[in-house]
Design a protein around this motif. Structure first.
Motif, PDB file in Angstrom:
ATOM      1  N   UNK A 184       9.837  -3.723   2.100  1.00 50.11           N
ATOM      2  CA  UNK A 184      10.016  -5.062   2.975  1.00 50.11           C
ATOM      3  C   UNK A 184       9.127  -4.817   4.079  1.00 50.11           C
ATOM      4  N   UNK A 185       8.201  -6.235   4.237  1.00 53.00           N
ATOM      5  CA  UNK A 185       7.091  -6.262   5.141  1.00 53.00           C
ATOM      6  C   UNK A 185       7.193  -7.469   6.067  1.00 53.00           C
ATOM      7  N   UNK A 186       7.256  -7.327   7.222  1.00 54.88           N
ATOM      8  CA  UNK A 186       7.712  -8.576   8.189  1.00 54.88           C
ATOM      9  C   UNK A 186       6.254  -9.520   8.075  1.00 54.88           C
ATOM     10  N   UNK A 187       6.587 -10.916   7.999  1.00 49.67           N
ATOM     11  CA  UNK A 187       5.593 -11.749   8.029  1.00 49.67           C
ATOM     12  C   UNK A 187       5.390 -12.275   9.184  1.00 49.67           C
ATOM     13  N   UNK A 188       4.069 -12.330   9.953  1.00 44.06           N
ATOM     14  CA  UNK A 188       4.147 -12.847  11.360  1.00 44.06           C
ATOM     15  C   UNK A 188       3.175 -14.057  11.558  1.00 44.06           C
ATOM     16  N   UNK A 189       3.587 -14.772  12.449  1.00 44.36           N
ATOM     17  CA  UNK A 189       2.611 -15.833  12.825  1.00 44.36           C
ATOM     18  C   UNK A 189       1.403 -15.477  13.375  1.00 44.36           C
ATOM     19  N   UNK A 190       0.189 -16.242  12.829  1.00 43.50           N
ATOM     20  CA  UNK A 190      -1.133 -15.730  13.371  1.00 43.50           C
ATOM     21  C   UNK A 190      -1.306 -15.855  14.843  1.00 43.50           C
ATOM     22  N   UNK A 191      -0.824 -16.891  15.521  1.00 41.87           N
ATOM     23  CA  UNK A 191      -1.169 -16.894  16.877  1.00 41.87           C
ATOM     24  C   UNK A 191      -0.053 -16.063  17.661  1.00 41.87           C
ATOM     25  N   UNK A 192       0.698 -15.426  17.373  1.00 44.12           N
ATOM     26  CA  UNK A 192       1.863 -14.821  17.917  1.00 44.12           C
ATOM     27  C   UNK A 192       2.317 -13.419  17.057  1.00 44.12           C
ATOM     28  N   UNK A 193       3.264 -12.616  17.689  1.00 41.18           N
ATOM     29  CA  UNK A 193       3.995 -11.677  16.845  1.00 41.18           C
ATOM     30  C   UNK A 193       5.139 -12.013  16.494  1.00 41.18           C
ATOM     31  N   UNK A 194       5.338 -13.159  16.346  1.00 42.60           N
ATOM     32  CA  UNK A 194       6.868 -13.668  16.153  1.00 42.60           C
ATOM     33  C   UNK A 194       6.949 -13.553  14.743  1.00 42.60           C
ATOM     34  N   UNK A 195       8.204 -13.031  14.230  1.00 40.79           N
ATOM     35  CA  UNK A 195       8.492 -12.826  12.536  1.00 40.79           C
ATOM     36  C   UNK A 195       9.008 -14.208  12.186  1.00 40.79           C
ATOM     37  N   UNK A 196       8.247 -14.632  11.204  1.00 40.04           N
ATOM     38  CA  UNK A 196       8.916 -15.834  10.688  1.00 40.04           C
ATOM     39  C   UNK A 196       9.791 -15.678   9.192  1.00 40.04           C
ATOM     40  N   UNK A 197       9.076 -14.648   8.490  1.00 35.20           N
ATOM     41  CA  UNK A 197       9.922 -14.246   7.298  1.00 35.20           C
ATOM     42  C   UNK A 197       9.523 -12.821   6.856  1.00 35.20           C
ATOM     43  N   UNK A 198      10.182 -12.403   5.702  1.00 34.56           N
ATOM     44  CA  UNK A 198      10.225 -11.015   5.383  1.00 34.56           C
ATOM     45  C   UNK A 198       9.809 -11.095   3.721  1.00 34.56           C
ATOM     46  N   UNK A 199       8.801 -10.440   3.548  1.00 40.06           N
ATOM     47  CA  UNK A 199       8.334 -10.299   2.117  1.00 40.06           C
ATOM     48  C   UNK A 199       8.916  -9.161   1.445  1.00 40.06           C
ATOM     49  N   UNK A 200       9.635  -9.064   0.298  1.00 41.78           N
ATOM     50  CA  UNK A 200      10.144  -8.115  -0.226  1.00 41.78           C
ATOM     51  C   UNK A 200       9.378  -8.018  -1.636  1.00 41.78           C
ATOM     52  N   UNK A 201       8.961  -6.901  -1.931  1.00 36.63           N
ATOM     53  CA  UNK A 201       8.040  -6.337  -3.252  1.00 36.63           C
ATOM     54  C   UNK A 201       8.967  -5.496  -3.891  1.00 36.63           C
ATOM     55  N   UNK A 202       9.185  -5.552  -5.314  1.00 37.27           N
ATOM     56  CA  UNK A 202       9.626  -4.533  -5.978  1.00 37.27           C
ATOM     57  C   UNK A 202       8.515  -4.003  -6.887  1.00 37.27           C
ATOM     58  N   UNK A 203       8.233  -2.536  -6.576  1.00 37.91           N
ATOM     59  CA  UNK A 203       7.271  -1.921  -6.983  1.00 37.91           C
ATOM     60  C   UNK A 203       7.830  -0.852  -8.035  1.00 37.91           C
ATOM     61  N   UNK A 204       7.159  -0.978  -9.235  1.00 34.39           N
ATOM     62  CA  UNK A 204       7.637   0.076 -10.349  1.00 34.39           C
ATOM     63  C   UNK A 204       7.254   1.529  -9.941  1.00 34.39           C
ATOM     64  N   UNK A 205       8.237   2.313 -10.044  1.00 39.09           N
ATOM     65  CA  UNK A 205       8.146   3.739  -9.534  1.00 39.09           C
ATOM     66  C   UNK A 205       7.574   4.752 -10.397  1.00 39.09           C
ATOM     67  N   UNK A 206       7.026   4.096 -11.712  1.00 40.84           N
ATOM     68  CA  UNK A 206       6.667   5.145 -12.478  1.00 40.84           C
ATOM     69  C   UNK A 206       5.290   6.073 -12.096  1.00 40.84           C
ATOM     70  N   UNK A 207       4.417   5.186 -11.559  1.00 40.90           N
ATOM     71  CA  UNK A 207       3.135   5.779 -11.009  1.00 40.90           C
ATOM     72  C   UNK A 207       3.455   6.247  -9.640  1.00 40.90           C
ATOM     73  N   UNK A 208       4.245   5.928  -9.039  1.00 41.65           N
ATOM     74  CA  UNK A 208       4.871   6.460  -7.893  1.00 41.65           C
ATOM     75  C   UNK A 208       5.524   7.853  -8.016  1.00 41.65           C
ATOM     76  N   UNK A 209       6.277   8.252  -8.705  1.00 42.31           N
ATOM     77  CA  UNK A 209       6.940   9.383  -9.329  1.00 42.31           C
ATOM     78  C   UNK A 209       5.931  10.311  -9.985  1.00 42.31           C
ATOM     79  N   UNK A 210       4.894   9.717 -10.752  1.00 45.94           N
ATOM     80  CA  UNK A 210       3.914  10.471 -11.174  1.00 45.94           C
ATOM     81  C   UNK A 210       3.176  11.247 -10.104  1.00 45.94           C
ATOM     82  N   UNK A 211       2.526  10.463  -8.973  1.00 43.51           N
ATOM     83  CA  UNK A 211       2.064  11.179  -7.904  1.00 43.51           C
ATOM     84  C   UNK A 211       2.749  11.926  -7.054  1.00 43.51           C
ATOM     85  N   UNK A 212       3.976  11.582  -6.802  1.00 44.16           N
ATOM     86  CA  UNK A 212       5.039  12.697  -6.117  1.00 44.16           C
ATOM     87  C   UNK A 212       5.149  13.835  -6.941  1.00 44.16           C
TER      88      UNK A 212
END
Length: 490
Positions: A184-212
């Motif tokens: 979950x990553x907050x999406x902010x306005x360019x002219x201020x720090x206000x959060x207008x939305x939140x981006x949610x990305x589902x990442x495949x964990x196979x590569x992450x588990x291999x690195x871990x």
């Protein structure tokens, strides 16, 4: 007398008697086996377990920390990437509260890329109220769900990374069965720090588990290598000290074996001395019997002959005087003769060689009852065993002396003899009920008379003990004798 030295040769050696029963079997318990190892081996085993546990805990904590850092770094890089893509759309979403068709087409084109989709199979753009403004799954757009925990944290201004909760509404609607890493990553306005939305990305964990996995493996290898080096260093130090202690232990064992051997020799000598005392006591008994026989057959007969010869030797002036004097002498000599014969009969033992202990006690009681016209209660237990003559003689003398004292000092009131053998312990006691009310106190009733003193010496010469307990309710005389050490051997 029965030869009692045979019992010494048949005794079990001291080392064999002291062996632990567990050591006679083939298998030892782990605790016994561990304590029999050298200190260096014990240290190696104990330290291996402790270091293994410590290394496991340290490796687990390190790997978990590395895994968290890896997931956090992945989430931070992904959030930065999403922020760069979605920042131009923040103004549009803040003003229109929804995305324009052109923006949706642009996002569809971006997430339709095969390389991008293989890494990020799902994407949602959340509004602060829990409404899905955009999703790669069309059925979610415009629907409102309970805000996930990651969404709440992202609205607070932080990047959140959690594994997907398969029971969440947005996941059950799509029938999710794979726990993706949700970033979950907050999406902010360019002219201020206000959060207008939140981006949610589902990442495949196979590569992450291999690195871990690779990071965890390297951390485990480092921890294991360091633990092995520490253990080997400590083992080398302890091994040197253990070798010195082992040499000293072997010397102490040799000295202990030598001391045990000397103790065994002392025990054998003590048994031989005890058996020699038995023989000496038996010799004294035979000597006493000879003296009794001599008193009975010698002085008594001589005095009787003197009684017969005094009458013609006496001179008297008148016949009456002569008769009176001779009658007095006769009565005196006859009384002396009866006393001497009584002493002789007390010194002479009945034939007890063929009797067991119970019969010996019964014989002494029977003679006492016949002599004193009193009654004695007898209790015996496990006493029908054959004993050496010297022990039977001691038992006979004990019962004889005890009953004589009961008759002399308590008028034979409530006389009782108890004889028990428990294992190899002989306990023989004589008790009485004390003097009846109104009876005069006899002379010499205190303890320590010559009879008790001689009886004590006789019992102690056999390795036993004698206890004399006088009291107003009666007197108890107890003899305790250990029949072990070869005393029962024929």
């Amino acid at each position: 007398m029965t030869d009692l030295l045979g019992g010494i040769a048949g005794n079990t050696p001291a080392r064999e008697r002291h062996l632990d029963p567990a050591t006679r079997g083939r298998w030892l318990s782990p605790g016994i086996w561990f304590h029999r190892q050298t200190l260096s081996v014990q240290f190696l085993l104990a330290s291996s377990v402790l270091i293994l546990v410590a290394a496991a805990v340290a490796g687990y904590l390190i790997s978990e920390e590395v895994s968290k850092n890896a997931a956090h770094d992945r989430a931070a890089s992904t959030a930065l990437f999403m922020q760069s893509i979605l920042e131009p759309m923040a103004q549009e979403l803040d003003q229109a509260k929804e995305l324009s068709p052109a923006t949706i087409v642009k996002l569809d084109h971006l997430f339709a890329d095969e390389q991008f989709r293989s890494r990020f199979p799902y994407f949602e753009l959340w509004r602060p109220d829990g409404t899905v403004a955009y999703s790669t799954s069309r059925q979610l757009i415009g629907r409102r769900f309970n805000p996930p925990a990651g969404l709440v944290r992202a609205l607070g201004g932080e990047v959140a990374a959690d594994y997907a909760d398969l029971s969440a509404g947005e996941h059950t609607l799509r029938h999710f069965s794979t726990r993706y890493l949700e970033i979950y990553s907050p999406v902010r306005r360019a002219d201020s720090a206000a959060i207008v939305a939140v981006a949610e990305v589902h990442e495949d964990t196979e590569l992450l588990h291999q690195e871990i996995f690779e990071v965890r493996l390297s951390s485990w290898i480092i921890v294991a290598g360091a633990s092995a080096l520490i253990m080997l260093g400590l083992f080398g130090i302890v091994h040197r000290g253990s070798a010195t202690i082992e040499r000293q232990r072997q010397k102490l064992e040799q000295r202990a074996d030598e001391a045990e051997r000397v103790s065994e020799e002392i025990r054998m000598l003590r048994d031989r001395a005890r058996l020699a005392s038995l023989r000496l006591t038996d010799f004294n008994e035979k000597l006493t019997r000879g003296i009794g026989a001599d008193l009975h057959d010698g002085p008594a007969q001589l005095i009787g002959f003197a009684v017969l010869q005094i009458e013609p030797a006496r001179r008297a002036k008148t016949k009456g005087e002569r008769e009176q004097s001779l009658e007095a002498i006769t009565r005196t000599l006859e009384e002396a003769l009866r006393e001497i014969r009584m002493i002789a009969r007390s010194l002479l033992l009945p034939d007890i060689d063929r009797l067991n202990l119970e019969q010996v006690v019964a014989r002494a009681v029977k003679l006492h009852e016949a002599r004193t016209a009193t009654t004695v209660r007898v209790e015996t237990a496990a006493a029908r065993i054959a004993l050496p003559t010297v022990i039977k003689t001691c038992a006979y003398r004990f019962v004889q002396e005890g009953l004589n004292n009961a008759h002399r000092h308590a008028s034979g009131n409530d006389q009782q003899v108890t004889c028990r053998i428990d294992g190899a312990i002989l306990r023989l006691s004589v008790r009485d009920g004390g003097r009846r009310p109104g009876e005069p106190v006899p002379q010499g009733t205190g303890d320590g008379g010559l009879g008790i003193h001689g009886l004590r010496q006789r019992v102690e010469s056999l390795g036993g003990t004698l206890e004399f307990e006088p009291g107003p309710a009666g007197t108890v005389l107890t003899m305790t004798l250990d029949l072990g050490g070869g005393m029962l051997d024929e």
